[in-house]
Design a protein around this motif. Structure first.
Motif, PDB file in Angstrom:
ATOM      1  N   GLY A  82       0.772  -1.424  -0.128  1.00  0.00           N
ATOM      2  CA  GLY A  82      -0.011  -0.340  -0.004  1.00  0.00           C
ATOM      3  C   GLY A  82       0.874   0.939  -0.511  1.00  0.00           C
ATOM      4  N   GLY A  83       1.815   1.151  -0.303  1.00  0.00           N
ATOM      5  CA  GLY A  83       2.952   2.642   0.311  1.00  0.00           C
ATOM      6  C   GLY A  83       2.972   2.918  -1.030  1.00  0.00           C
ATOM      7  N   ARG A  84       3.421   4.340  -1.266  1.00  0.00           N
ATOM      8  CA  ARG A  84       3.670   4.736  -2.420  1.00  0.00           C
ATOM      9  C   ARG A  84       5.125   5.960  -2.589  1.00  0.00           C
ATOM     10  NH1 ARG A  84      -2.257   6.894  -2.642  1.00  0.00           N
ATOM     11  NH2 ARG A  84      -2.082   8.303  -4.140  1.00  0.00           N
ATOM     12  N   VAL A  85       5.520   5.688  -3.660  1.00  0.00           N
ATOM     13  CA  VAL A  85       6.904   6.069  -4.098  1.00  0.00           C
ATOM     14  C   VAL A  85       6.269   7.795  -5.136  1.00  0.00           C
ATOM     15  CG1 VAL A  85       9.171   6.391  -4.774  1.00  0.00           C
ATOM     16  CG2 VAL A  85       8.183   4.275  -3.518  1.00  0.00           C
ATOM     17  N   LEU A  86       6.799   8.413  -4.876  1.00  0.00           N
ATOM     18  CA  LEU A  86       6.629   9.985  -5.422  1.00  0.00           C
ATOM     19  C   LEU A  86       7.820  10.374  -5.572  1.00  0.00           C
ATOM     20  CD1 LEU A  86       3.979  11.687  -3.398  1.00  0.00           C
ATOM     21  CD2 LEU A  86       3.448   9.676  -4.735  1.00  0.00           C
ATOM     22  N   LEU A  87       7.673  10.619  -7.078  1.00  0.00           N
ATOM     23  CA  LEU A  87       9.560  10.896  -8.067  1.00  0.00           C
ATOM     24  C   LEU A  87       8.920  12.459  -8.244  1.00  0.00           C
ATOM     25  CD1 LEU A  87       9.131   7.479  -8.319  1.00  0.00           C
ATOM     26  CD2 LEU A  87      10.305   7.695 -10.463  1.00  0.00           C
ATOM     27  N   ALA A  88      10.016  12.454  -8.465  1.00  0.00           N
ATOM     28  CA  ALA A  88      10.109  14.915  -8.631  1.00  0.00           C
ATOM     29  C   ALA A  88      10.418  14.637  -9.744  1.00  0.00           C
ATOM     30  CB  ALA A  88      10.319  15.357  -8.264  1.00  0.00           C
TER      31      ALA A  88
ATOM     32  N   VAL B 178       4.801   9.926 -10.497  1.00  0.00           N
ATOM     33  CA  VAL B 178       5.728  10.786 -11.097  1.00  0.00           C
ATOM     34  C   VAL B 178       5.031  12.475 -10.626  1.00  0.00           C
ATOM     35  CG1 VAL B 178       5.410  10.885 -13.392  1.00  0.00           C
ATOM     36  CG2 VAL B 178       7.128  11.753 -12.378  1.00  0.00           C
ATOM     37  N   LEU B 179       5.872  13.536 -10.237  1.00  0.00           N
ATOM     38  CA  LEU B 179       4.674  14.765 -10.386  1.00  0.00           C
ATOM     39  C   LEU B 179       5.628  15.855 -11.061  1.00  0.00           C
ATOM     40  CD1 LEU B 179       5.357  14.394  -6.079  1.00  0.00           C
ATOM     41  CD2 LEU B 179       3.624  13.831  -7.013  1.00  0.00           C
TER      42      LEU B 179
ATOM     43  N   TYR C 155      -6.824   9.472  -6.833  1.00  0.00           N
ATOM     44  CA  TYR C 155      -5.035   9.797  -7.448  1.00  0.00           C
ATOM     45  C   TYR C 155      -4.929   8.155  -6.588  1.00  0.00           C
ATOM     46  CZ  TYR C 155      -7.366  14.835  -7.293  1.00  0.00           C
ATOM     47  OH  TYR C 155      -7.719  15.653  -8.268  1.00  0.00           O
ATOM     48  N   ALA C 156      -6.028   7.267  -6.382  1.00  0.00           N
ATOM     49  CA  ALA C 156      -4.710   6.432  -6.045  1.00  0.00           C
ATOM     50  C   ALA C 156      -4.408   5.138  -7.052  1.00  0.00           C
ATOM     51  CB  ALA C 156      -5.662   5.439  -5.469  1.00  0.00           C
ATOM     52  N   ASP C 157      -4.195   5.565  -8.061  1.00  0.00           N
ATOM     53  CA  ASP C 157      -4.241   4.647  -9.404  1.00  0.00           C
ATOM     54  C   ASP C 157      -3.474   4.892 -10.773  1.00  0.00           C
ATOM     55  OD1 ASP C 157      -6.501   5.169 -10.461  1.00  0.00           O
ATOM     56  OD2 ASP C 157      -7.012   3.291 -10.203  1.00  0.00           O
ATOM     57  N   GLY C 158      -3.350   6.115 -10.623  1.00  0.00           N
ATOM     58  CA  GLY C 158      -2.684   6.991 -12.415  1.00  0.00           C
ATOM     59  C   GLY C 158      -0.814   6.806 -11.950  1.00  0.00           C
ATOM     60  N   VAL C 159      -0.184   7.388 -12.497  1.00  0.00           N
ATOM     61  CA  VAL C 159       1.454   7.411 -12.345  1.00  0.00           C
ATOM     62  C   VAL C 159       1.427   8.696 -12.636  1.00  0.00           C
ATOM     63  CG1 VAL C 159       3.151   6.578 -13.474  1.00  0.00           C
ATOM     64  CG2 VAL C 159       1.279   5.069 -13.318  1.00  0.00           C
ATOM     65  N   ALA C 160       0.900   9.882 -13.408  1.00  0.00           N
ATOM     66  CA  ALA C 160       1.781  11.073 -13.478  1.00  0.00           C
ATOM     67  C   ALA C 160       0.878  12.007 -13.718  1.00  0.00           C
ATOM     68  CB  ALA C 160       2.325  10.955 -15.459  1.00  0.00           C
ATOM     69  N   TYR C 161       0.970  12.973 -12.871  1.00  0.00           N
ATOM     70  CA  TYR C 161      -0.018  14.012 -12.067  1.00  0.00           C
ATOM     71  C   TYR C 161       0.595  15.230 -12.349  1.00  0.00           C
ATOM     72  CZ  TYR C 161      -3.790  10.465 -10.817  1.00  0.00           C
ATOM     73  OH  TYR C 161      -3.898   9.353 -10.572  1.00  0.00           O
ATOM     74  N   GLY C 162       0.270  16.699 -13.155  1.00  0.00           N
ATOM     75  CA  GLY C 162       0.458  17.822 -13.291  1.00  0.00           C
ATOM     76  C   GLY C 162      -0.041  18.976 -12.474  1.00  0.00           C
ATOM     77  N   PHE C 163       0.784  19.925 -11.547  1.00  0.00           N
ATOM     78  CA  PHE C 163      -0.022  20.616 -11.269  1.00  0.00           C
ATOM     79  C   PHE C 163       0.261  22.524 -11.522  1.00  0.00           C
ATOM     80  CE2 PHE C 163       1.821  17.116  -8.809  1.00  0.00           C
ATOM     81  CZ  PHE C 163       0.719  16.537  -8.046  1.00  0.00           C
ATOM     82  N   ARG C 164      -0.491  23.164 -11.435  1.00  0.00           N
ATOM     83  CA  ARG C 164      -0.766  24.332 -11.829  1.00  0.00           C
ATOM     84  C   ARG C 164      -1.885  25.470 -10.797  1.00  0.00           C
ATOM     85  NH1 ARG C 164       0.637  26.574 -16.585  1.00  0.00           N
ATOM     86  NH2 ARG C 164       0.556  24.672 -17.990  1.00  0.00           N
ATOM     87  N   ARG C 165      -1.203  26.409 -11.086  1.00  0.00           N
ATOM     88  CA  ARG C 165      -1.579  27.438 -10.390  1.00  0.00           C
ATOM     89  C   ARG C 165      -3.535  27.250  -9.832  1.00  0.00           C
ATOM     90  NH1 ARG C 165      -0.187  32.895  -7.930  1.00  0.00           N
ATOM     91  NH2 ARG C 165      -2.221  33.607  -6.796  1.00  0.00           N
ATOM     92  N   ASP C 166      -4.020  27.723  -9.071  1.00  0.00           N
ATOM     93  CA  ASP C 166      -5.315  27.327  -9.175  1.00  0.00           C
ATOM     94  C   ASP C 166      -6.250  26.650  -9.750  1.00  0.00           C
ATOM     95  OD1 ASP C 166      -4.734  29.360  -6.883  1.00  0.00           O
ATOM     96  OD2 ASP C 166      -5.390  30.673  -7.662  1.00  0.00           O
ATOM     97  N   THR C 167      -5.406  25.489 -10.151  1.00  0.00           N
ATOM     98  CA  THR C 167      -6.551  24.284 -11.205  1.00  0.00           C
ATOM     99  C   THR C 167      -5.957  22.929 -10.321  1.00  0.00           C
ATOM    100  OG1 THR C 167      -4.462  23.930 -11.863  1.00  0.00           O
ATOM    101  CG2 THR C 167      -6.048  25.237 -13.251  1.00  0.00           C
ATOM    102  N   PRO C 168      -7.095  21.747 -10.560  1.00  0.00           N
ATOM    103  CA  PRO C 168      -7.593  20.525 -10.196  1.00  0.00           C
ATOM    104  C   PRO C 168      -6.033  20.464 -10.139  1.00  0.00           C
ATOM    105  CG  PRO C 168      -9.070  21.375 -11.225  1.00  0.00           C
ATOM    106  CD  PRO C 168      -8.202  22.216 -11.989  1.00  0.00           C
ATOM    107  N   ILE C 169      -5.261  19.025  -9.995  1.00  0.00           N
ATOM    108  CA  ILE C 169      -5.028  17.796 -10.069  1.00  0.00           C
ATOM    109  C   ILE C 169      -4.842  17.582 -10.993  1.00  0.00           C
ATOM    110  CG2 ILE C 169      -2.766  15.931 -10.265  1.00  0.00           C
ATOM    111  CD1 ILE C 169      -3.943  16.211  -6.523  1.00  0.00           C
TER     112      ILE C 169
END
Length: 258
Positions: free
Chosen positions: A123-129, A182-183, A239-253
């Motif tokens: 159940g562990g998560r590894v986040l890659l920047a 991946v973040l 967000y429990a099964d996807g691999v890649a996620y993007g982040f932007r100002r004031d918008t959803p993941i």
């Protein structure tokens, strides 16, 4: 996981910038956070926030193996990296071109390997920047010409994205119950050392100011929002099964997997 409270979290490169923002967000949720970083003064400040600090180099494979085996974190955030040397391709040496490969990619590789070897708890998560720069020559795309001063940075950040998929394949085959994600911050974060250095290099070549260059990307992504978004990624089942996620100002993941 629905909550991060009382869960053990190990963050590499968590003493400043976006790494520190993640530390702060997870501490607010009462996680048990350990930070690995090189700078002792920055670590002292992190410890004052309530995290445990360990001075060391995330590119040290033996150290990463030992830390992950000893701590058995439920979450491992591989955020350690270096600021690239900014220059066009005819100005680069192989050493300058490889800075991010020898730091970000190397540290991420050893962190991924440590997670798979230990292994981490099921159940562990590894986040890659990674970085929005990884979207060069992909869809959605960033024009390659827009990253002409970034040397090996683009390829290194793309490789980190690929490493998450490679690690997930191993985890599935071995039935480890681990998820590697991946973040990708999709905007320059001008208040961090990396963001400022990149903006200054491009602004200098264009004969403009850092602020004008950053304004091209719209309202800036704030480190505190990024930290909160990463905490949400870890605790929201969407967000429990996807691999890649993007982040932007004031918008959803934003999911970025094809």
């Amino acid at each position: 996981m629905e909550t991060i409270q009382d869960q053990t979290v190990l963050i590499t490169g968590g003493s400043r910038g976006l790494g520190l923002a993640m530390v702060e967000a997870l501490l607010r949720r009462q996680a048990k956070v350990t930070v690995l970083a090189r700078d002792s003064q920055s670590l002292a400040a992190v410890e004052q926030l309530g995290a445990k600090g360990i001075q060391g180099d995330a590119t040290d494979a033996a150290l990463m193996d030992r830390l992950v085996a000893d701590l058995r974190p439920k979450v491992l955030v591989l955020n350690a990296g270096a600021t690239p040397w900014m220059g066009s391709i005819e100005e680069q040496t192989f050493e300058s071109y490889s800075i991010v490969w020898n730091n970000d990619v190397k540290a991420t590789l050893h962190g991924v390997q440590a997670a798979l070897k230990a292994p981490m708890p099921k159940g562990g998560r590894v986040l890659l920047a990674s970085s929005g720069a990884a979207l060069v020559l992909s869809l959605p795309a960033i024009r390659a010409e827009a990253m002409r001063l970034s040397g090996g940075y683009v390829g290194a950040k793309r490789m980190i994205w690929l490493m998450a998929h490679n690690a997930n394949s191993v985890a599935r085959t071995r039935e480890l119950g681990l998820l590697f994600q991946v973040l990708l911050p999709l905007q320059l974060v001008g208040v961090t050392g990396l963001g400022r250095a990149v903006a200054a290099a491009y602004a200098g070549r264009a004969g403009t100011t850092v602020e004008d260059h950053l304004a091209r990307y719209g309202a800036p992504l704030r480190p505190e929002q990024y930290g909160e978004d990463v905490a949400t990624l870890l605790t929201d089942p969407r967000y429990a099964d996807g691999v890649a996620y993007g982040f932007r100002r004031d918008t959803p993941i934003a999911p970025l997997d094809a």
